[in-house]
Write a protein that holds these residues in place. Structure first.
Motif: not given
Length: 223
Positions: A64-70
């Motif tokens: 979803a590429a919304k949480v930026t921290s892996s």
């Protein structure tokens, strides 16, 4: 273990995601979590209650590429007014979008639904957001036993002095396996573990020998 109170496990159901552009706290997205009053035992309002949250949502996945921290560090837990709550980060799985944490609720009512928010999507947050205040001063030892000699989750609390157990899969992340005879986790003697008056000890155990009655915990002194 706790000097007072009882830990309860809740799996929280999500309602649809809300997003209104960037919020005042710098996060781009949020989703509400409702804790139904029907899940709370009748009685007085619970205070400083540590609640386990286990959320799986496609909105939290790496795809979803919304949480930026892996590592999932830019996921924040707040109350209905947007005030950040103390919480202990447990695990994040970007493939499935699963997030696990213990959060301290200032109050938990059996009369009204308690609403929390997960905020996520803040590229400035890159470190573990865990706060030692998740476990109040009423707790003496909180040992998740996720690894050998796991540190006490209580700020300034006593941690194991020896641990010869082996790794296992637990209900929440990792756990420890005991062979039932020689493997133990030992805490050092001290004033922190000398208790008087009423206190509570609680454990989550999966036993493979229901016919035995082992000593799950003991305290002694020797010269």
């Amino acid at each position: 273990q706790s000097a007072s109170g009882l830990l309860l496990l809740f799996i929280i159901l999500l309602v649809p995601m809300l997003s209104f552009g960037q919020f005042n706290n710098g996060y781009n997205f949020r989703m509400p979590i409702g804790i139904s009053e029907s899940m709370i035992p009748d009685g007085p309002t619970l205070t400083d209650f540590p609640l386990y949250i286990d959320v799986t949502s496609s909105n939290l996945s790496a795809a979803a590429a919304k949480v930026t921290s892996s590592n999932g560090y830019d996921i924040l837990i707040a109350d209905s007014l947007g005030n950040t709550l103390d919480y202990e980060f447990i695990a994040y799985n970007g493939t499935t979008g699963r997030f696990q944490a213990w959060v301290r609720l200032p109050s938990l009512s059996d009369v009204d639904t308690t609403v929390l928010y997960l905020y996520y999507g803040n590229s400035l947050v890159t470190t573990d957001p865990s706060v030692s205040g998740t476990w109040s001063s009423d707790f003496i030892i909180v040992d998740h036993m996720e690894s050998t000699g796991s540190a006490n989750a209580v700020s300034g609390g006593v941690s194991p002095s020896s641990d010869n157990t082996s790794s296992a899969t637990g209900l929440i992340n990792n756990a420890r396996s005991f062979n039932g005879s020689t493997q133990i986790v030992q805490y050092p003697h001290g004033t922190a573990t000398d208790r008087s008056g009423n206190f509570t000890i609680s454990m989550w155990i999966n036993s493979t020998n229901s016919g035995s009655s082992p000593d799950l915990m003991s305290k002694w002194s020797s010269n």
